[in-house]
Design a protein around this motif. Structure first.
Motif, mmCIF file in Angstrom:
data_model
loop_
_atom_site.group_PDB
_atom_site.id
_atom_site.type_symbol
_atom_site.label_atom_id
_atom_site.label_comp_id
_atom_site.label_asym_id
_atom_site.label_seq_id
_atom_site.Cartn_x
_atom_site.Cartn_y
_atom_site.Cartn_z
ATOM 1 N N THR A 127 -1.191 10.296 5.251
ATOM 2 C CA THR A 127 -2.145 9.262 5.677
ATOM 3 C C THR A 127 -3.145 8.905 4.584
ATOM 4 O O THR A 127 -4.067 8.141 4.823
ATOM 5 C CB THR A 127 -2.918 9.714 6.930
ATOM 6 N N THR A 128 -2.967 9.447 3.390
ATOM 7 C CA THR A 128 -3.905 9.209 2.288
ATOM 8 C C THR A 128 -3.356 8.130 1.359
ATOM 9 O O THR A 128 -2.282 8.290 0.774
ATOM 10 C CB THR A 128 -4.134 10.511 1.492
ATOM 11 N N GLN A 129 -4.114 7.030 1.214
ATOM 12 C CA GLN A 129 -3.693 5.963 0.304
ATOM 13 C C GLN A 129 -3.811 6.465 -1.124
ATOM 14 O O GLN A 129 -4.850 6.996 -1.522
ATOM 15 C CB GLN A 129 -4.562 4.720 0.506
ATOM 16 N N THR A 188 -1.887 0.930 -4.748
ATOM 17 C CA THR A 188 -1.466 -0.384 -4.251
ATOM 18 C C THR A 188 -0.767 -1.091 -5.397
ATOM 19 O O THR A 188 -1.012 -0.795 -6.566
ATOM 20 C CB THR A 188 -2.647 -1.257 -3.757
ATOM 21 N N LYS A 190 1.598 -5.280 3.370
ATOM 22 C CA LYS A 190 0.456 -5.676 4.200
ATOM 23 C C LYS A 190 0.717 -6.922 5.040
ATOM 24 O O LYS A 190 0.192 -7.041 6.130
ATOM 25 C CB LYS A 190 -0.786 -5.885 3.330
ATOM 26 N N VAL A 235 0.861 -1.178 0.000
ATOM 27 C CA VAL A 235 0.000 0.000 0.000
ATOM 28 C C VAL A 235 0.896 1.226 0.000
ATOM 29 O O VAL A 235 1.787 1.356 0.841
ATOM 30 C CB VAL A 235 -0.921 0.010 1.240
ATOM 31 N N ILE A 236 0.657 2.118 -0.949
ATOM 32 C CA ILE A 236 1.440 3.351 -1.047
ATOM 33 C C ILE A 236 0.544 4.504 -0.612
ATOM 34 O O ILE A 236 -0.570 4.661 -1.106
ATOM 35 C CB ILE A 236 1.967 3.570 -2.476
ATOM 36 N N SER A 237 1.052 5.288 0.346
ATOM 37 C CA SER A 237 0.302 6.421 0.881
ATOM 38 C C SER A 237 1.154 7.669 0.824
ATOM 39 O O SER A 237 2.383 7.606 0.847
ATOM 40 C CB SER A 237 -0.071 6.173 2.350
ATOM 41 N N ARG A 283 4.046 0.353 2.396
ATOM 42 C CA ARG A 283 3.930 -0.566 3.529
ATOM 43 C C ARG A 283 3.440 -1.928 3.030
ATOM 44 O O ARG A 283 2.418 -2.031 2.389
ATOM 45 C CB ARG A 283 2.939 0.011 4.539
#
Length: 152
Positions: free
Chosen positions: A98-100, A103, A138, A93-95, A136
């Motif tokens: 705090t906003t995604q 992916t 998962k 997950v790429i943000s 991040r």
């Protein structure tokens, strides 16, 4: 139903909760000592075996890195993110802050490359300001970040 039995429905959950707390490896020892019901206590004040709290282990975090094609730009900018050191085949997950924003899936080598993201418009009100782009894993808990400055 008699008067005495009407109390049973609320007594049972409370009793079960208390037994659960006393049996808990974290809360049990202090609670059982406080009410003097510890199974391991002896009349002389000695104690029996010590309860060891559960041990947690995390996978060794290999060197995890991400790379950005640009390090600054206005909202709406498109940039590419690449990374290494993730678990093979896991979802990443790429943000931005705090906003995604995207992916992707790691390759068998634990890498990903050229995932295009767009700088969210809502960050423009903070410009100029630096935000982290974060990748991040998962399932591996591995992550890496790189700074990006929103210029306007």
């Amino acid at each position: 139903m008699s008067e005495g039995s009407s109390k049973v429905p609320w007594i049972i959950p409370i009793a079960v909760a208390l037994i659960g707390l006393v049996a808990s490896p974290v809360w049990g020892p202090p609670l059982c000592r406080a009410v003097r019901v510890c199974e391991a206590e002896t009349p002389g004040g000695g104690s029996g075996p010590t309860i060891t709290p559960p041990q947690f282990s995390f996978p060794a975090n290999s060197e995890t890195n991400i790379f950005l094609s640009e390090t600054s730009g206005p909202t709406g900018s498109k940039l590419k993110v690449s990374g290494e050191g993730f678990q093979a085949g896991e979802t990443i997950v790429i943000s931005m802050h705090t906003t995604q924003v995207a992916t992707t899936t790691a390759s068998p080598a634990g890498t990903f490359s050229s995932v295009e993201i767009t700088v969210p418009d809502q960050f423009g009100v903070f410009a100029p300001k630096q935000f982290d782009v974060i990748a991040r894993g998962k399932s591996s808990i591995r992550f890496a970040s790189a700074p990006f400055t929103v210029s306007g």
